[in-house]
Design a protein around this motif. Sequence first.
Motif, PDB file in Angstrom:
ATOM      1  N   MET A 128       0.873  -1.175   0.000  1.00 64.82           N
ATOM      2  CA  MET A 128       0.000   0.000   0.000  1.00 64.82           C
ATOM      3  C   MET A 128       0.910   1.224   0.000  1.00 64.82           C
ATOM      4  SD  MET A 128      -2.805  -1.344   2.822  1.00 64.82           S
ATOM      5  CE  MET A 128      -3.849   0.110   2.699  1.00 64.82           C
ATOM      6  N   THR A 129       0.997   1.910  -1.152  1.00 66.62           N
ATOM      7  CA  THR A 129       2.026   2.928  -1.304  1.00 66.62           C
ATOM      8  C   THR A 129       1.460   4.269  -1.767  1.00 66.62           C
ATOM      9  OG1 THR A 129       4.138   3.427  -2.375  1.00 66.62           O
ATOM     10  CG2 THR A 129       2.558   2.178  -3.660  1.00 66.62           C
ATOM     11  N   ASP A 130       2.077   5.317  -1.274  1.00 68.40           N
ATOM     12  CA  ASP A 130       1.717   6.717  -1.535  1.00 68.40           C
ATOM     13  C   ASP A 130       1.684   6.994  -3.041  1.00 68.40           C
ATOM     14  OD1 ASP A 130       1.508   9.480  -1.566  1.00 68.40           O
ATOM     15  OD2 ASP A 130       3.386   9.852  -0.504  1.00 68.40           O
ATOM     16  N   SER A 131       0.562   7.560  -3.511  1.00 68.37           N
ATOM     17  CA  SER A 131       0.380   7.789  -4.949  1.00 68.37           C
ATOM     18  C   SER A 131       0.435   9.261  -5.351  1.00 68.37           C
ATOM     19  CB  SER A 131      -0.984   7.227  -5.397  1.00 68.37           C
ATOM     20  OG  SER A 131      -1.129   5.876  -5.057  1.00 68.37           O
ATOM     21  N   THR A 132       0.591  10.173  -4.421  1.00 67.52           N
ATOM     22  CA  THR A 132       0.359  11.591  -4.685  1.00 67.52           C
ATOM     23  C   THR A 132       1.146  12.137  -5.869  1.00 67.52           C
ATOM     24  OG1 THR A 132       0.057  11.826  -2.301  1.00 67.52           O
ATOM     25  CG2 THR A 132       0.265  13.854  -3.582  1.00 67.52           C
ATOM     26  N   ASN A 133       2.409  11.729  -5.999  1.00 65.59           N
ATOM     27  CA  ASN A 133       3.263  12.237  -7.091  1.00 65.59           C
ATOM     28  C   ASN A 133       3.585  11.166  -8.121  1.00 65.59           C
ATOM     29  OD1 ASN A 133       3.407  14.861  -6.235  1.00 65.59           O
ATOM     30  ND2 ASN A 133       5.468  14.737  -5.396  1.00 65.59           N
ATOM     31  N   ALA A 134       2.753  10.114  -8.179  1.00 60.44           N
ATOM     32  CA  ALA A 134       3.054   9.016  -9.104  1.00 60.44           C
ATOM     33  C   ALA A 134       3.041   9.464 -10.552  1.00 60.44           C
ATOM     34  CB  ALA A 134       2.058   7.879  -8.894  1.00 60.44           C
TER      35      ALA A 134
END
Length: 561
Positions: free
Chosen positions: A203-209
């Motif tokens: 489960m990983t941070d997507s904000t700047n994907a």
Amino acid sequence: MSHPHPELAEPAPLVDGGVRVIPLGGLGEIGRNMAVLEHLGKLLVLDCGVLFPEEHHPGVDLILPDFGPVQDRLDDIVAVVLTHGHEDHIGAVPYLLRLRPDIPVVGSQLTLALVEAKLKEHRIAPLTLGVREGDREQLGPFDCEFVAVNHSIPDALAVFVRTSGGTILHTGDFKMDQLPLDGRITDLRAFARFGEEGVDLFMTDSTNAHVPGFTTPERQITPAIERVFHQARRRIIVASFASHVHRVQQVLDAATGSGRKVALVGRSMVRNMRIAADLGYLHVPDGVLVDLGRLTQLPDDEQVLICTGSQGEPMAALSRMANGDHRIDVGEGDTVLLASSLIPGNENAVHRVINGLTRRGAVVVHKENALVHVSGHASAGELLYCYNIVRPRNVLPVHGEWRHLVANGDLAVATGVPRENVVLAEDGVVVDLVDGVARIAGAVDCGYVYVDGSLVGATDETLLKDRRILRDEGFVTIIVVRDSSTGAIAAGPEIQTRGFAEGEEAFERVRPRLEDALREAQRNGVQDAYQLQQIMRRTVGSFVGSTLRRRPMIIPLVIDA
């Protein structure tokens, strides 16, 4: 309450030994982050944050996750694990603990200090468990190991959750700044160790994907801030998040180097920086920090103010300065530094503040015209590194709008994760991890819960629609007095309006129609006051819609006398 996916049914009971993930916020939006893990009949909450209202939420103070899916299982919650101290991850904790005050709250030293200060305002004394990177705690059936990650607030943590049904690595918000101001880097060695052990769900941070490359290091903005201080002729006003300890540290250092004094403005800013200083996360040079009263007695070219309002919040200090209703009168020659990035949805509000300050003669320095802020989130290049190190079996992108989640999923696929093992879900969409495979299991009701003054959950979309109509379309009141003995119209109709540029005289044209409609109703024997009100509403509504092109709120009143 709302069902995010009508095509999905309520999830069936979790199979024995499986792990269920119930996202209650943060998927499909920036903010309101909260996920619930279920295993062996127990629940573990990961983060519990708020979302800040936008223009289409008039009168709303905060937006909470919907606790409904777990509200009848509060006794099954073994802990709330907080990844870091930002409002969109901790702001809803007081509202959850109102329902059950003895839920243990787990987090790092700074995170817990910020939460405890917030809970004190709500008169809640929490049960807390402080952890740091490398610690491992057994929370019911969840074996949690905590990992250092770099973010725009100190003491951020990722958490690796081991269960008998599988392993989950939740990054929280993170980036991979290799030269962080506090020297605390994201522990990729631990990520690699988890990868060797096996990560069933990432489960990983997507904000700047969706942003290519790597996020700019914090150190690279120091010269830009120092340049602002060197060039400023009068006061310097810095607007930042109330929790951005690193940015405040850079401003304090620049002020010291330029011989200026600094005052903090705003209750949350003062509280958070005092906590950070007391715990050693903020290093305040001797004599640089003064109260606002003393600062205003100094020459303008020796003053620095650090305040809230970088997102254009209407009641924050910077917005009030831009509108001229703050004790600090911003004027010609002042420099305003917006030391933050724009949260999606706040663009118009921030631009209004910039325009207001510029109109008053200030020089406004912001991310669009100078390198004065960098993101706290990993860009695509950093996420690719993580996927290659962790080698997860399944991926659930979190923390982002839909475009961010899709971009993050595509990165996972590019590194070799099978597309069928990348689960794109929104708030309320339940994901089950069973035998190493993650799949959507159904959906639960999961709507916005509004904090409106002292009320929580009482405001709904119907009420907000009424407020938007009052704000955008105006309202019309029609008053008719009826003889209680005969039922004949004794006075009226009297028409009063608010919010119409045309004025009340424009409504004189509808009066004959209204009188005819009431006489027709009387001839047809209509005596019920509610029916008469509906006739009045339809008559005036048809007129306003066809002639004025408006859809106001119409309030008909029938008074018996």
